[in-house]
Design an enzyme around this catalytic site. Structure first.
Site, PDB file in Angstrom:
ATOM      1  N   LEU A 286       0.813  -1.218   0.000  1.00  0.00           N
ATOM      2  CA  LEU A 286       0.000   0.000   0.000  1.00  0.00           C
ATOM      3  C   LEU A 286       0.845   1.266   0.000  1.00  0.00           C
ATOM      4  CD1 LEU A 286      -2.612  -1.090   2.707  1.00  0.00           C
ATOM      5  CD2 LEU A 286      -2.867  -1.217   0.227  1.00  0.00           C
ATOM      6  N   GLN A 288       5.159   3.029   1.002  1.00  0.00           N
ATOM      7  CA  GLN A 288       6.534   2.861   1.459  1.00  0.00           C
ATOM      8  C   GLN A 288       7.030   4.181   2.008  1.00  0.00           C
ATOM      9  OE1 GLN A 288       9.038   0.897  -1.297  1.00  0.00           O
ATOM     10  NE2 GLN A 288      10.952   1.486  -0.318  1.00  0.00           N
ATOM     11  N   CYS A 290      10.299   6.076   4.810  1.00  0.00           N
ATOM     12  CA  CYS A 290      11.720   6.032   5.166  1.00  0.00           C
ATOM     13  C   CYS A 290      12.050   4.824   6.036  1.00  0.00           C
ATOM     14  CB  CYS A 290      12.104   7.302   5.921  1.00  0.00           C
ATOM     15  SG  CYS A 290      11.827   8.811   4.994  1.00  0.00           S
ATOM     16  N   GLY A 292      10.041   1.848   6.460  1.00  0.00           N
ATOM     17  CA  GLY A 292       9.426   0.556   6.192  1.00  0.00           C
ATOM     18  C   GLY A 292       8.314   0.651   5.171  1.00  0.00           C
ATOM     19  N   GLU A 293       7.489  -0.392   5.151  1.00  0.00           N
ATOM     20  CA  GLU A 293       6.416  -0.495   4.165  1.00  0.00           C
ATOM     21  C   GLU A 293       5.085  -0.789   4.869  1.00  0.00           C
ATOM     22  OE1 GLU A 293       9.331  -2.523   0.789  1.00  0.00           O
ATOM     23  OE2 GLU A 293       7.907  -3.782   1.915  1.00  0.00           O
ATOM     24  N   ASP A 399       3.663  12.827  15.932  1.00  0.00           N
ATOM     25  CA  ASP A 399       3.836  12.859  14.473  1.00  0.00           C
ATOM     26  C   ASP A 399       2.474  12.975  13.785  1.00  0.00           C
ATOM     27  OD1 ASP A 399       5.083  12.858  12.044  1.00  0.00           O
ATOM     28  OD2 ASP A 399       5.606  10.727  12.035  1.00  0.00           O
TER      29      ASP A 399
END
Length: 546
Positions: A286, A288, A290, A292-293, A399
């Site tokens: 779905l 990607q 910095c 991970g995915e 974040d």
């Protein structure tokens, strides 16, 4: 989390004043968790009436509840915000009281019981958390069932029209969904009166079009119920039956129970927390970033989930597991639930799958491109609702931005990745000046000195509001990170985006106050946004001939 690549007018009318009786949360620099300065503080913040830092202020008298737990009713609405053993306290479940299924459920493991809505159970053991051992009266089989899928038989919780602890705004969101007709209704707990209920009905008129009316159902000392004093009933069931036959002073006769959406279970299954990597199948990538995915996948061959995979070295597995134990207890319908983890590197984080992806992609490339201001403000209100819960729990996100909000059907928004940013060990991120750090969303005291608090989250929320109204535009267009940091320190704030009402920009500017404790609470922001288009209307309708 971290750096993610992404494929009318009502304003605050009184001058904002910080509340000296309501100190801001202490810094959470070194620890994502309860703020020791706030332990024991009442969740209901009290302050002067014209104080943006308190939702109990007189500024938004018609605000919905920020304590909504599950938007889609059923027994899950009886859950508290953290893990509990029995959502029906006081109910004897050792075979004395039978329970009835509110939804269909397909077994996910060999220990689970499959069942259909309406099936009846004898509860064998309800002391081990969110999954109860039960015997089906229909089949005689024994196994585990999700406790938020059942309710005591013949109780009010088992009624299809009872939606439990649901706020006014969430009731309106459900009732106004396409396909619902005039007279569609639900009953929920009253937000304002203990022991009372609210009846919410979809209505229509020429002036307002489709709208929702709310009626308070009051309780008699003798135990009965009424909306108008001339029509009193022994039970809620009799009250509902009466108004399905006659409008009798309401805006419209009750016609159809509001359709519900099956709630998420609390976890994947009993004891499915630290799971083997082999139990997960990664199916569709779905996104990607910095670190991970993100994949759509299946757990145990039965259950669709989202899986975030972290690059080895992103964070300590031990620190992550400790954090995850806290995160899984943060339960709210506007937070993406954490289901399970693979705690050895590469770390996998298993959560609810949200079909529309990140809010950022949704606004830039999806259906969000065509949304108008009322829908955008409602999405902002949902995010503020989730953040108000994080605020009440004395946690912080660190974040908050559109890339970390996920979107589901019917414009449902949920907050993802809360708390994870603190664990990232990448030097380019921890330096707070590197390319991987989200400078443009970060409050100056957090970016410069690492002072992350719920008030730095409020700053980030103001930036997120600009992402919403500009359909995903990068904040501070034309400026690089270093320039943003310097200009903001000198007092620069983004101007009102094109097409954005000045009153909404005024809220953004409140979020960007230099002094953290002068920024509003999420509780206030939620109230402001929920009532943005309806502040002049009373919360409850009187029944005719009171």
């Amino acid at each position: 989390m971290g750096c993610v690549k992404s494929k009318e007018d009502k304003g605050p009318t009184q001058k904002y004043r910080p509340d000296p009786t309501n100190p801001t949360p202490g810094s959470h620099m070194g620890l994502y968790g309860p703020d020791p300065t706030q332990m024991g503080q009442s969740p209901a913040l009290k302050g002067p009436t014209n104080n943006y830092n308190s939702r109990s202020s007189g500024l938004t008298p018609f605000g919905g509840s920020s304590s909504v737990i599950t938007p889609f009713g059923g027994a899950s609405s009886s859950f508290s915000t953290v893990a509990v053993n029995n959502p029906f306290p006081g109910v004897v479940t050792g075979g004395v009281t039978f329970f009835v299924a509110l939804y269909d459920y397909e077994a996910r493991t060999s220990d689970d019981l499959s069942f259909s809505k309406g099936d009846r159970f004898q509860i064998i053991n309800n002391t081990e958390g969110d999954w109860w051992e039960a015997r089906s009266i229909n089949t005689g089989q024994k196994g585990y069932i999700p406790s938020n899928y059942v309710a005591p038989a013949d109780s009010i919780q088992a009624e299809e029209w009872y939606f439990g602890k649901m706020g006014r705004k969430d009731a309106e969101r459900l009732l106004l969904l396409p396909g619902n007709q005039r007279g569609t209704f639900l009953v929920r707990e009253s937000e304002t009166t203990k022991g009372a209920y609210s009846l919410s009905i979809r209505d229509w008129d020429e002036m307002k079009g489709d709208n929702v009316k709310h009626y308070k159902i009051r309780k008699l000392d003798s135990g009965g119920y009424y909306i108008t004093t001339r029509a009193q009933f022994d039970t809620l069931q009799k009250l509902v039956k009466h108004y399905t036959e006659h409008a009798d002073g309401l805006c419209y006769r009750l016609t159809t129970v509001c359709p519900t959406v099956k709630p998420q279970t609390q976890g994947l299954a009993k004891d499915a927390w630290e799971i083997p990597r082999e139990s997960l199948r990664l199916e569709l990538k779905l996104g990607q970033g910095c670190f991970g995915e993100v994949w759509m996948g299946t757990w145990n061959g039965t259950t669709k989930v989202a899986i975030k995979t972290l690059k080895p070295g992103t964070m300590s597995p031990e620190a992550f597991l400790q954090e995850a134990q806290i995160m899984k207890k943060l339960r709210h319908d506007k937070l993406v639930p954490l289901y399970a983890v693979v705690s050895e590197e590469p770390i996998y984080i298993v959560t609810e799958y949200m079909g529309k992806g990140s809010l950022l992609d949704f606004l830039k490339e999806g259906e969000g491109k065509y949304l108008k201001l009322p829908q955008l403000v409602d999405m902002a209100a949902q995010i503020a609702d989730g953040m108000a819960f994080i605020e009440r729990m004395n946690y912080i996100h660190r974040d908050l931005r559109a890339a970390n909000i996920l979107v589901g059907d019917n414009l449902v928004c949920k907050i993802a990745d809360f708390g994870l940013a603190r664990l990232i060990e990448d030097n380019e991120y921890t330096a707070r000046q590197g390319a991987k750090f989200p400078i443009k969303w970060t409050a100056p005291e957090a970016a410069l000195y690492g002072r992350f608090t719920i008030k730095s989250d409020v700053w980030s929320f103001g930036i997120l509001l600009t992402e919403l109204v500009t359909k995903g535009r990068v904040p501070y267009p034309g400026m690089v990170n270093r320039e943003v940091l310097e200009q903001v320190e000198r007092g620069y704030r983004m101007p009102c985006p094109q097409g954005c009402p000045e009153s909404l920009h005024e809220m953004m500017r409140l979020c960007w106050k230099k002094e953290p404790d002068e920024r509003p609470t999420f509780e206030y922001i939620q109230s402001f946004l929920e009532d943005y288009f309806t502040a002049t209307e009373p919360q409850y309708q009187p029944g005719d001939n009171l």
